[in-house]
Motif scaffolding. Sequence first.
Motif, PDB file in Angstrom:
ATOM      1  N   GLU A 233       0.977  -1.052  -0.002  1.00 29.54           N
ATOM      2  CA  GLU A 233      -0.173   0.019  -0.218  1.00 29.54           C
ATOM      3  C   GLU A 233       0.862   1.245  -0.039  1.00 29.54           C
ATOM      4  O   GLU A 233       0.418   2.283  -0.515  1.00 29.54           O
ATOM      5  N   ASP A 234       2.180   1.392   0.485  1.00 27.24           N
ATOM      6  CA  ASP A 234       2.824   2.408   0.537  1.00 27.24           C
ATOM      7  C   ASP A 234       4.014   2.094  -0.312  1.00 27.24           C
ATOM      8  O   ASP A 234       4.962   2.851   0.025  1.00 27.24           O
ATOM      9  N   GLN A 279       5.985   8.286  -2.549  1.00 33.18           N
ATOM     10  CA  GLN A 279       5.181   7.076  -2.536  1.00 33.18           C
ATOM     11  C   GLN A 279       4.131   7.433  -3.666  1.00 33.18           C
ATOM     12  O   GLN A 279       3.582   8.343  -4.404  1.00 33.18           O
TER      13      GLN A 279
END
Length: 356
Positions: A233-234, A279
């Motif tokens: 997710e990151d 990110q």
Amino acid sequence: MAEPAGITLQTRLARGSFTLDVDLRLPARGTTVLFGPSGSGKSSLLRIAAGLEPAARGCVRIGGETWQDADSFLPPHRRALGVVFQHAALLPHLSVLDNLRYGWKRAGAATATLDAWIERLALSALLPRRPETLSGGERQRVALARALACEPRWLLLDEPLSALDAARRAEVLPFLETVRREAGLPILYVTHAIEEAVRLADHLVLLEDGRASACGPALEVLNRADLPLALREDAGVVLDATADARDAHGLVRLATAAGALYAHGATLAAGTALRVRIQARDVSLALSRHGDSSLLNLVPARLVALDPLPGGQVQARLEASGTPLLARISHRSVERLALQPGMMLWAQVKAVALLV
């Protein structure tokens, strides 16, 4: 000048249904980070290096000196190691100074070495205090100095920040960067925190289920799109950067291979080298450059590939002046912009999103 011999860490350890099986050649300089989820074998591998797992089979060799192989096993106290675990394990009945002197005297190390690490890790004011009066971050700094004052050949750090809260981790990280920069010896650092890997790793080993899935220079591994890191997710990319200038409102201008970027961060002197993590979820894409946007970081980039993700998302792999970037956008956005590999785009990054 010839490069010093590196480190061989080739081992196999079976424990119940789990088997650790790795064969690594690590550099003799800089920090090697073992990164992976809990249960992947990181701490077990460090314990093998330290001689704390006598059931392990294989070879541990540093600088041409064999500490373990099929015919020999050097016990922990005969390995020239400095080790710091999650908890500092200071002797509670001794002052900070006496804790530092305890290991230093046994090792027969130089007085100048002890004094240097007291200064570098800002411990002078703590020397008369007892461990119970220290914060968690202060205790870890003392543990670091204790390990380094003994002049080890190899420094092993097993998740030294994992027992600290966010504020104490932020306090200790700059001191770990000082150790990385000034210790002049190989460091093996275990963590499951991507922020620590980004800031500290010169060399990165990814461990999964007892196997090394990737091993190499840190930025090469961190920026590979074919590894599980890119699916987190990151997920993001890491760039080397140099602080260039700071404006009146606190934004720092960073020079990177992808172009100039603006970021919020601590006061940095011009010329300071650092790493920047961008990110994927903080990058948006545009077909043209917008002059009427609040976004400060607009980077021209070529679209390399579009990788579908769960939940209707797509990860766009980009290249900006030969530097990789990632953007995580919706499938609907891909269709609306008619995105195709090979297109030239503008990658947009909020200044506040840069992790300096």
